[in-house]
Design an enzyme around this catalytic site. Structure first.
Site, mmCIF file in Angstrom:
data_model
loop_
_atom_site.group_PDB
_atom_site.id
_atom_site.type_symbol
_atom_site.label_atom_id
_atom_site.label_comp_id
_atom_site.label_asym_id
_atom_site.label_seq_id
_atom_site.Cartn_x
_atom_site.Cartn_y
_atom_site.Cartn_z
ATOM 1 N N GLU A 268 -2.228 1.996 -4.948
ATOM 2 C CA GLU A 268 -1.779 3.400 -4.953
ATOM 3 C C GLU A 268 -2.910 4.317 -5.396
ATOM 4 O O GLU A 268 -2.693 5.438 -5.811
ATOM 5 C CB GLU A 268 -0.475 3.603 -5.732
ATOM 6 C CG GLU A 268 -0.429 2.998 -7.111
ATOM 7 C CD GLU A 268 -1.173 3.834 -8.137
ATOM 8 O OE1 GLU A 268 -2.411 3.778 -8.119
ATOM 9 O OE2 GLU A 268 -0.514 4.512 -8.953
ATOM 10 N N GLY B 162 -4.933 4.607 -7.776
ATOM 11 C CA GLY B 162 -5.091 5.128 -9.130
ATOM 12 C C GLY B 162 -4.372 6.446 -9.364
ATOM 13 O O GLY B 162 -4.582 7.099 -10.392
ATOM 14 N N ASP C 16 -10.006 5.147 -1.467
ATOM 15 C CA ASP C 16 -10.757 4.161 -0.681
ATOM 16 C C ASP C 16 -12.272 4.257 -0.935
ATOM 17 O O ASP C 16 -12.832 5.353 -0.987
ATOM 18 C CB ASP C 16 -10.518 4.377 0.822
ATOM 19 C CG ASP C 16 -9.101 4.014 1.230
ATOM 20 O OD1 ASP C 16 -8.238 3.821 0.349
ATOM 21 O OD2 ASP C 16 -8.846 3.943 2.446
ATOM 22 N N ASP D 163 0.831 -1.198 0.000
ATOM 23 C CA ASP D 163 0.000 0.000 0.000
ATOM 24 C C ASP D 163 0.873 1.258 0.000
ATOM 25 O O ASP D 163 1.741 1.411 0.861
ATOM 26 C CB ASP D 163 -0.883 -0.067 1.267
ATOM 27 C CG ASP D 163 -2.009 0.916 1.263
ATOM 28 O OD1 ASP D 163 -2.411 1.385 0.178
ATOM 29 O OD2 ASP D 163 -2.503 1.223 2.370
#
Ligand code: GLA
Length: 374
Positions: A176, A178, A198, A140
């Site tokens: 990431e 987008g 998110d 992430d």
């Protein structure tokens, strides 16, 4: 086909702790209860195979050898034992790390730890995960371009090489949001890549994420998939209609299906949605191209289609509008599409050529059609 492509010939399916637990309440006992619920509810048998432990699992520091280890109060037997218990239930086990120096939990939730990012520890962390029996890594971004000056493609590719070097089958999920058009470069080494920020459990977030899929929906293929984020079905403020829309768009775009609800207290209707066989058949089928938007009607009913490997096309009609829509779509659809008979996933009813003339959709609701006999 590379070795890693083989790990995700179909969109990955599983469950992740983040949407349900978010913070440091996540612990080994709760996860094993979730694992039991995955089995008992029929989720595992429906195809949800990975149980992924997201952020907030780490001890506050690496050990004297530089190795990551789990918070000992919440994971008293460590991660290898947890992974083994998950494997005993016929499931696979996933974990979370970051390419930079700072996890999102540290940054956004004041998670009390230092030095737990994988930056500078890539080889050791990949070996540690492999040694624990990890089958899935969620890696992430968490502002690593700002915090550490990292370049996304190089940083994500670095961990891909380290995972390969372990010789273990570890599905590689990168996140990431987008930001850096990952659909253009992540297919070279990742099995799934986030396309958006998110997804939260409310209509504003869901409708925004759906709109962001329009321009990027063509990039998935077996081995690597666009990831519009984990499911929020059974969470928060989404209505049943909105959950049908959520799952219909995920299915027609071949999105990974990573549930994020509390499986220990799942309602029958949530379970029925997540394990709906027609929905899963569409999501898991590769017909040569992912679904795309076929058109918009009036202008809030979106029409999505995707080819099916068995012939014909799956279709979804989505009412993005706040009012009911009763529409005649015959003038807007090609003859082939209207010639067939379908099964509608959520009602289980037949949908005949005549039904295209009076499609009735509640606000924010969707129909999901699979060609009959396929
Ligand atoms: C980011 C990710 C989420 C979750 C959290 C963990 O926000 O997008 O999916 O992994 O970090 O802190």
């Amino acid at each position: 086909m590379s070795r890693t492509d083989a790990l995700a010939q179909r969109p990955p399916m599983g469950w992740n702790s983040w949407n349900c637990f978010r913070n440091s309440t996540v612990n080994a006992d709760a996860l094993l209860d979730v694992a039991d619920a995955m089995v008992d509810s029929g989720m595992r048998d429906a195809g949800y195979e990975y149980l992924v432990l997201d952020d907030h699992w780490q001890a506050s520091h690496r050990d004297s050898a530089g190795r990551l280890h789990a918070d000992s109060a919440r994971f008293p037997d460590g991660i290898a034992a947890l992974a083994a218990s998950v494997h005993d239930r016929g499931l696979k086990f996933g974990i979370y790390s970051v390419p930079g120096s700072t996890t999102c939990g540290q940054y956004y939730d004041n998670y009390p730890a230092t030095g737990i990012g994988s930056l500078g520890y890539e080889t050791l962390d990949a070996e540690t995960f492999a040694g624990w029996g990890v089958d899935f890594l969620k890696y992430d971004w968490c502002r690593a371009h700002l915090n550490d000056g990292l370049e996304p493609r190089a940083a994500f590719a670095r961990m891909a090489r380290e995972l390969d070097a372990t010789g273990h089958d570890i599905l590689y999920s990168i996140s990431e949001y987008g930001l850096f058009a990952p659909w253009e470069w992540a297919p070279d080494f990742a099995n799934m890549w986030r396309t958006t920020d998110d997804l939260h459990a409310d209509w504003g977030s869901l409708s925004s994420v759906i709109a962001q899929q329009f321009p990027v929906s063509g990039h998935s293929r077996p081995g690597g998939w666009n990831d519009p984020d984990m499911l929020q079905v059974g969470n928060g403020a989404l209505t049943e209609a909105e959950m049908r829309t959520h799952l219909s768009v995920w299915a027609i775009t071949n999105a990974p299906l990573i549930a994020g609800n509390d499986l220990r207290s799942m309602t029958d209707s949530t379970r029925a949605l997540l394990t709906n066989r027609t929905f899963l058949a569409i999501d898991q089928d590769w017909g040569g191209a992912p679904g795309t938007v076929y058109g918009h009607y009036h202008p809030f009913v979106d029409i999505w289609t995707k080819p099916m490997s068995t012939g014909g096309r799956a279709v979804s009609f989505v009412n993005m509008y706040d009012d009911p829509a009763i529409v005649d779509l015959r003038p807007h659809l090609d003859v082939d599409l209207q010639a067939g008979t379908y099964i509608e996933a959520w009602s289980g009813s037949d949908f005949t050529p005549e039904d295209f003339s009076h499609i009735s959709l509640a606000p924010h609701d969707a129909l999901l059609l699979l060609p009959s006999g396929r």
